[in-house]
Scaffold this active site. Sequence first.
Site, PDB file in Angstrom:
ATOM      1  N   SER A  66     -23.309 -91.821 -44.905  1.00 25.30           N
ATOM      2  CA  SER A  66     -23.509 -92.681 -44.101  1.00 25.30           C
ATOM      3  C   SER A  66     -23.674 -91.963 -42.662  1.00 25.30           C
ATOM      4  O   SER A  66     -23.237 -90.761 -42.456  1.00 25.30           O
ATOM      5  CB  SER A  66     -21.951 -93.531 -43.729  1.00 25.30           C
ATOM      6  OG  SER A  66     -21.673 -94.116 -44.890  1.00 25.30           O
TER       7      SER A  66
HETATM    8  N1  SAH Z   1     -18.328 -92.527 -48.011  1.00 22.58           N
HETATM    9  C1  SAH Z   1     -19.648 -92.165 -48.668  1.00 22.58           C
HETATM   10  C2  SAH Z   1     -20.809 -93.177 -48.495  1.00 22.58           C
HETATM   11  C3  SAH Z   1     -21.674 -93.193 -49.871  1.00 22.58           C
HETATM   12  S1  SAH Z   1     -22.899 -94.570 -49.732  1.00 22.58           S
HETATM   13  C4  SAH Z   1     -20.097 -90.572 -47.958  1.00 22.58           C
HETATM   14  O1  SAH Z   1     -19.568 -90.440 -46.833  1.00 22.58           O
HETATM   15  O2  SAH Z   1     -21.195 -89.945 -48.540  1.00 22.58           O
HETATM   16  C5  SAH Z   1     -21.781 -95.709 -50.811  1.00 22.58           C
HETATM   17  C6  SAH Z   1     -21.219 -95.314 -52.202  1.00 22.58           C
HETATM   18  O3  SAH Z   1     -20.547 -96.557 -52.862  1.00 22.58           O
HETATM   19  C7  SAH Z   1     -22.479 -94.937 -53.238  1.00 22.58           C
HETATM   20  O4  SAH Z   1     -22.248 -93.532 -53.615  1.00 22.58           O
HETATM   21  C8  SAH Z   1     -22.208 -96.082 -54.278  1.00 22.58           C
HETATM   22  O5  SAH Z   1     -22.428 -95.331 -55.353  1.00 22.58           O
HETATM   23  C9  SAH Z   1     -20.797 -96.421 -53.927  1.00 22.58           C
HETATM   24  N2  SAH Z   1     -20.473 -97.657 -54.556  1.00 22.58           N
HETATM   25  C10 SAH Z   1     -20.992 -98.882 -54.593  1.00 22.58           C
HETATM   26  N3  SAH Z   1     -20.405 -99.803 -55.234  1.00 22.58           N
HETATM   27  C11 SAH Z   1     -19.495 -99.288 -55.614  1.00 22.58           C
HETATM   28  C12 SAH Z   1     -18.056 -99.851 -56.471  1.00 22.58           C
HETATM   29  N4  SAH Z   1     -18.037-101.053 -57.036  1.00 22.58           N
HETATM   30  N5  SAH Z   1     -17.202 -98.849 -56.788  1.00 22.58           N
HETATM   31  C13 SAH Z   1     -17.149 -97.627 -56.384  1.00 22.58           C
HETATM   32  N6  SAH Z   1     -18.157 -96.977 -55.647  1.00 22.58           N
HETATM   33  C14 SAH Z   1     -19.171 -97.917 -55.226  1.00 22.58           C
END
Ligand code: SAH
Length: 216
Positions: A66
């Site tokens: 993000s």
């Molecule tokens: N907090 C992360 C943001 C990653 S983007 C960072 O700082 O890098 C969002 C993430 O949510 C992705 O890795 C995606 O695979 C995950 N995601 C999407 N749907 C999800 C779900 N139902 N359960 C767990 N993770 C999920």
Amino acid sequence: MEIRDDFRHKGLRNKLVQHLRGKGITDEAVLKAIGTVPRHLFMESSFIRFSYADKAFPIGAGQTISQPYTVAFQTQLLEVERFQKVLEVGTGSGYQTAVLLELGAIVYTIERQRELFLKTQSFLPLLGYKAYFFFGDGYEGLPAYAPFDRILVTAAADKIPQNLVLQLKPGGRMVVPVGNDKLQTMTLIEKITDEDIRITEHGTFSFVPMLPGRVS
Ligand code: SAH
């Protein structure tokens, strides 16, 4: 991978912190955490030179780390206190996890992409960050570890995930972007008591979608 964090990185982080102040982030503990976590170590090598730009970047498996402003905004809205039990949905690169740990939270983080789960689970401890990692579907949360003081969803949900509301303690706060696959409204759910739940909206953001199930 070389784990190196020197004065140049620190200088870039200080600039990023100033930029975030300019955009309205006021929580000093959050700013300090962002000024501490070495974001360049969470980036893929081809994007390292942009580590302290206020932008989102690819982290593999079609996902993104993000934008720093978004991390700061969500974390500020969450109002995390030391020793609180926090559930993070969407571990991704682990950058947001590290910010929560810097604030003294006890972090349970869940990721549905096996590749990212494995990578981040082995990487974060190398930086001294200790969280509890889970491979699973964040829509289900972690009923065995509930209730949580705080819940932070870092992917776009199509509606407020009710299972997660149930896993929130009375007095708890949950922050989740709710909307379609392009734009979402940052939504704060405050559980005053089990019967009294307040929902407020805090601006528009753009996240990768929250998807059901796990991907091996
Ligand atoms: N907090 C992360 C943001 C990653 S983007 C960072 O700082 O890098 C969002 C993430 O949510 C992705 O890795 C995606 O695979 C995950 N995601 C999407 N749907 C999800 C779900 N139902 N359960 C767990 N993770 C999920």
